[in-house]
Motif scaffolding. Sequence first.
Motif, PDB file in Angstrom:
ATOM      1  N   GLY B 102      38.252  71.730 113.860  1.00 42.79           N
ATOM      2  CA  GLY B 102      37.213  71.068 115.107  1.00 42.79           C
ATOM      3  C   GLY B 102      36.268  70.828 115.141  1.00 42.79           C
ATOM      4  N   ILE B 103      35.482  70.805 114.036  1.00 35.70           N
ATOM      5  CA  ILE B 103      34.237  69.589 113.641  1.00 35.70           C
ATOM      6  C   ILE B 103      34.666  68.317 113.701  1.00 35.70           C
ATOM      7  CG2 ILE B 103      32.293  68.918 112.339  1.00 35.70           C
ATOM      8  CD1 ILE B 103      31.887  72.067 112.654  1.00 35.70           C
ATOM      9  N   LEU B 104      35.807  68.141 112.749  1.00 36.99           N
ATOM     10  CA  LEU B 104      36.471  66.994 112.169  1.00 36.99           C
ATOM     11  C   LEU B 104      37.280  65.580 113.599  1.00 36.99           C
ATOM     12  CD1 LEU B 104      38.698  67.792 108.933  1.00 36.99           C
ATOM     13  CD2 LEU B 104      36.723  66.196 108.927  1.00 36.99           C
ATOM     14  N   ALA B 105      37.333  67.547 114.543  1.00 36.59           N
ATOM     15  CA  ALA B 105      37.979  65.661 115.434  1.00 36.59           C
ATOM     16  C   ALA B 105      37.684  65.952 116.465  1.00 36.59           C
ATOM     17  CB  ALA B 105      39.261  67.669 116.488  1.00 36.59           C
ATOM     18  N   ILE B 106      36.095  66.725 116.166  1.00 38.45           N
ATOM     19  CA  ILE B 106      35.330  66.193 117.060  1.00 38.45           C
ATOM     20  C   ILE B 106      34.698  64.485 116.883  1.00 38.45           C
ATOM     21  CG2 ILE B 106      32.657  66.121 118.460  1.00 38.45           C
ATOM     22  CD1 ILE B 106      33.542  69.241 119.013  1.00 38.45           C
ATOM     23  N   ALA B 107      34.196  64.222 115.115  1.00 37.28           N
ATOM     24  CA  ALA B 107      34.081  63.255 113.990  1.00 37.28           C
ATOM     25  C   ALA B 107      34.640  62.209 115.201  1.00 37.28           C
ATOM     26  CB  ALA B 107      33.702  63.427 113.404  1.00 37.28           C
ATOM     27  N   GLY B 108      36.023  62.538 115.052  1.00 35.69           N
ATOM     28  CA  GLY B 108      36.699  61.463 115.188  1.00 35.69           C
ATOM     29  C   GLY B 108      37.402  61.153 116.444  1.00 35.69           C
ATOM     30  N   ALA B 109      36.980  62.213 117.792  1.00 35.52           N
ATOM     31  CA  ALA B 109      37.130  61.464 118.815  1.00 35.52           C
ATOM     32  C   ALA B 109      35.908  60.405 118.929  1.00 35.52           C
ATOM     33  CB  ALA B 109      37.047  62.913 120.017  1.00 35.52           C
ATOM     34  N   ILE B 110      34.617  61.509 118.532  1.00 35.30           N
ATOM     35  CA  ILE B 110      33.489  60.130 118.683  1.00 35.30           C
ATOM     36  C   ILE B 110      33.920  59.005 118.467  1.00 35.30           C
ATOM     37  CG2 ILE B 110      30.796  59.429 117.522  1.00 35.30           C
ATOM     38  CD1 ILE B 110      30.465  62.962 117.629  1.00 35.30           C
ATOM     39  N   ALA B 111      34.310  58.613 116.597  1.00 38.69           N
ATOM     40  CA  ALA B 111      35.181  57.347 116.383  1.00 38.69           C
ATOM     41  C   ALA B 111      35.886  56.446 117.449  1.00 38.69           C
ATOM     42  CB  ALA B 111      35.606  57.490 115.155  1.00 38.69           C
ATOM     43  N   ALA B 112      36.522  57.268 118.233  1.00 37.63           N
ATOM     44  CA  ALA B 112      37.644  56.501 118.806  1.00 37.63           C
ATOM     45  C   ALA B 112      36.810  55.940 120.466  1.00 37.63           C
ATOM     46  CB  ALA B 112      38.626  57.285 119.297  1.00 37.63           C
ATOM     47  N   ASP B 146      41.820  56.307 112.274  1.00 38.71           N
ATOM     48  CA  ASP B 146      41.387  57.398 112.883  1.00 38.71           C
ATOM     49  C   ASP B 146      41.951  59.289 112.933  1.00 38.71           C
ATOM     50  OD1 ASP B 146      38.887  58.638 113.532  1.00 38.71           O
ATOM     51  OD2 ASP B 146      39.535  58.206 115.575  1.00 38.71           O
ATOM     52  N   ALA B 147      43.184  59.083 113.651  1.00 35.11           N
ATOM     53  CA  ALA B 147      43.242  60.007 114.220  1.00 35.11           C
ATOM     54  C   ALA B 147      44.720  60.227 112.649  1.00 35.11           C
ATOM     55  CB  ALA B 147      44.463  59.633 114.684  1.00 35.11           C
ATOM     56  N   ALA B 148      44.729  59.225 112.270  1.00 37.19           N
ATOM     57  CA  ALA B 148      45.535  59.958 110.797  1.00 37.19           C
ATOM     58  C   ALA B 148      44.696  60.967 109.249  1.00 37.19           C
ATOM     59  CB  ALA B 148      46.217  58.964 110.065  1.00 37.19           C
ATOM     60  N   LEU B 149      42.999  59.644 109.605  1.00 34.14           N
ATOM     61  CA  LEU B 149      42.256  60.258 108.784  1.00 34.14           C
ATOM     62  C   LEU B 149      41.999  61.901 108.858  1.00 34.14           C
ATOM     63  CD1 LEU B 149      40.697  58.654 106.298  1.00 34.14           C
ATOM     64  CD2 LEU B 149      39.527  58.959 108.352  1.00 34.14           C
ATOM     65  N   VAL B 150      41.378  62.141 110.720  1.00 39.82           N
ATOM     66  CA  VAL B 150      40.960  63.643 110.680  1.00 39.82           C
ATOM     67  C   VAL B 150      42.124  64.386 110.762  1.00 39.82           C
ATOM     68  CG1 VAL B 150      41.595  64.028 112.735  1.00 39.82           C
ATOM     69  CG2 VAL B 150      39.907  62.672 112.834  1.00 39.82           C
ATOM     70  N   LEU B 151      43.355  64.263 110.681  1.00 38.65           N
ATOM     71  CA  LEU B 151      44.741  64.845 110.036  1.00 38.65           C
ATOM     72  C   LEU B 151      44.555  65.177 108.775  1.00 38.65           C
ATOM     73  CD1 LEU B 151      47.152  66.395 111.579  1.00 38.65           C
ATOM     74  CD2 LEU B 151      48.329  64.558 110.843  1.00 38.65           C
ATOM     75  N   VAL B 152      44.116  64.732 108.017  1.00 45.32           N
ATOM     76  CA  VAL B 152      44.552  64.605 106.915  1.00 45.32           C
ATOM     77  C   VAL B 152      43.059  66.217 106.370  1.00 45.32           C
ATOM     78  CG1 VAL B 152      44.346  64.047 104.670  1.00 45.32           C
ATOM     79  CG2 VAL B 152      45.703  63.064 105.952  1.00 45.32           C
ATOM     80  N   LEU B 153      42.035  65.321 106.959  1.00 50.44           N
ATOM     81  CA  LEU B 153      41.223  65.629 106.238  1.00 50.44           C
ATOM     82  C   LEU B 153      41.167  66.968 106.929  1.00 50.44           C
ATOM     83  CD1 LEU B 153      38.107  63.072 106.624  1.00 50.44           C
ATOM     84  CD2 LEU B 153      38.692  64.094 104.878  1.00 50.44           C
ATOM     85  N   ALA B 154      41.672  67.685 107.952  1.00 49.24           N
ATOM     86  CA  ALA B 154      41.970  69.106 108.794  1.00 49.24           C
ATOM     87  C   ALA B 154      42.658  69.687 107.646  1.00 49.24           C
ATOM     88  CB  ALA B 154      42.275  68.771 110.311  1.00 49.24           C
ATOM     89  N   LEU B 155      43.811  69.633 107.570  1.00 44.94           N
ATOM     90  CA  LEU B 155      44.826  69.763 106.776  1.00 44.94           C
ATOM     91  C   LEU B 155      43.990  70.316 105.699  1.00 44.94           C
ATOM     92  CD1 LEU B 155      47.756  67.673 107.552  1.00 44.94           C
ATOM     93  CD2 LEU B 155      47.861  70.251 108.130  1.00 44.94           C
ATOM     94  N   ALA B 156      43.628  69.337 104.360  1.00 47.80           N
ATOM     95  CA  ALA B 156      42.705  69.213 103.276  1.00 47.80           C
ATOM     96  C   ALA B 156      41.854  70.574 103.379  1.00 47.80           C
ATOM     97  CB  ALA B 156      42.123  68.210 102.523  1.00 47.80           C
ATOM     98  N   SER B 157      40.945  71.245 105.095  1.00 41.02           N
ATOM     99  CA  SER B 157      40.104  71.578 105.147  1.00 41.02           C
ATOM    100  C   SER B 157      40.758  73.419 104.932  1.00 41.02           C
ATOM    101  CB  SER B 157      38.784  71.665 105.439  1.00 41.02           C
ATOM    102  OG  SER B 157      39.560  71.284 107.278  1.00 41.02           O
ATOM    103  N   ALA B 158      41.663  72.811 106.568  1.00 42.35           N
ATOM    104  CA  ALA B 158      42.013  74.600 106.031  1.00 42.35           C
ATOM    105  C   ALA B 158      43.208  74.755 105.622  1.00 42.35           C
ATOM    106  CB  ALA B 158      43.762  74.184 107.212  1.00 42.35           C
ATOM    107  N   PHE B 159      43.185  74.125 104.075  1.00 42.37           N
ATOM    108  CA  PHE B 159      44.107  74.793 102.968  1.00 42.37           C
ATOM    109  C   PHE B 159      42.868  75.606 101.775  1.00 42.37           C
ATOM    110  CE2 PHE B 159      45.160  73.745  98.189  1.00 42.37           C
ATOM    111  CZ  PHE B 159      46.494  74.421  98.111  1.00 42.37           C
ATOM    112  N   PHE B 160      41.753  74.325 101.402  1.00 40.51           N
ATOM    113  CA  PHE B 160      41.312  74.972 101.173  1.00 40.51           C
ATOM    114  C   PHE B 160      40.018  76.176 101.414  1.00 40.51           C
ATOM    115  CE2 PHE B 160      36.018  75.165 100.572  1.00 40.51           C
ATOM    116  CZ  PHE B 160      36.134  75.552  99.605  1.00 40.51           C
TER     117      PHE B 160
END
Lengths: 97, 277
Positions: B102-112, B146-160
């Motif tokens: 969620g935090i990553l998505a909000i950061a991504g939205a601000i970047a967008a 931007d969107a791809a970065l958010v997706l990859v980071l979100a998946l990585a953090s979910a996995f972690f």
Amino acid sequence: MKNILANINKAFENRIRLGIMSVLMVNDHADFISLREMLEVTDGNLASHLRALEDYGYISAEKKFINRKPNTSYRITREGEESFRNHINALENLIKK
Amino acid sequence: MQGNKYWLYKTQPVYERLILAGLIITDTLHWRHSGIMHQIKQNLKKSFFLIFLFVALQYKVLYLKIMEKESQPLEDIKIIKKMMEESSRFLSLSGLSGVSAGILAIAGAIAAKLIIPDSIITGEGYSESFGASSEGITIIKLLFTDAALVLVLALASAFFFSWRKAKRDGKSIWTPVTKRMFLNLAIPLAAGGLFVIITMGHVPGHVSASATLIFYGLALINGGKFTFSEIYWLGVIEVLTGLICLLIPGYTLLLWAFGFGVLHIIYGLFMYIRYKG
């Protein structure tokens, strides 16, 4: 009291057997290694209980090779499913009493 | 699995019998050396005491046995439920995964928001020529990164976080259930991703954004069968947010941030508190 106990299946009195049957009730099939990991038992222990359940006709085993390694996958038989369901009902009746 | 209690009540009576027998034998050996009547008295006393002890222990064992018998059906049902749950659902999914996504998505939205020029947001939304202009293409490329970065980071953090939770609970993360869950998540997600990539530049931005929300929601509804059932409802709300996003073009970014950001954080916190991890 007697007719309630009649439904308690001797084949499922052991906790490991209960575990095996529970896993196979909700999963289409499970292989030996994943069963061992889920139940946290030793190879020999698991194998003997699997064989016992197989002898009762409650589960069926299918041996195949994956990357040249032997892999045994187990699934529940129709009879096993029915017996286990009856067993669960019997246990629940015992608790209600 | 059965614990030490079984071992105790199976072996204890045998031990006691042996000790009893041993004591009686050693006592009879002593008899010859001193006053026999005194010895018999002593011996009887000792024997009675030992018999009493023996009987008391036996009763205690019996009592324990009865207790075990009575609590057994309940214990058995508990084991059955636990094994069914654990073998069919991925329970190591951490609530923190949701929060971080969620935090990553909000950061991504601000970047967008920073990437997209104000004229487009405040303006009439979409014009046919935008996707074809060089300025438009750079913006689309940037947004896509931007969107791809958010997706990859979100998946990585979910996995972690899930990996950490699994390790804490002593469970393995790569089980047949996890594989099935990933497959069921991945199919709608991949379809959605392809849909967005293929139509990019040909459809208004809010359509792409709502497509990501709708397909993601469908993926959650589908994959939710293999993890906590609450995921199902998160999926439903994501789909609804996507549809609203489609209907109100002016609030695309805000709704996108709500769907992927706020909802994830609320869900993650809820799960973190409810399932302790």
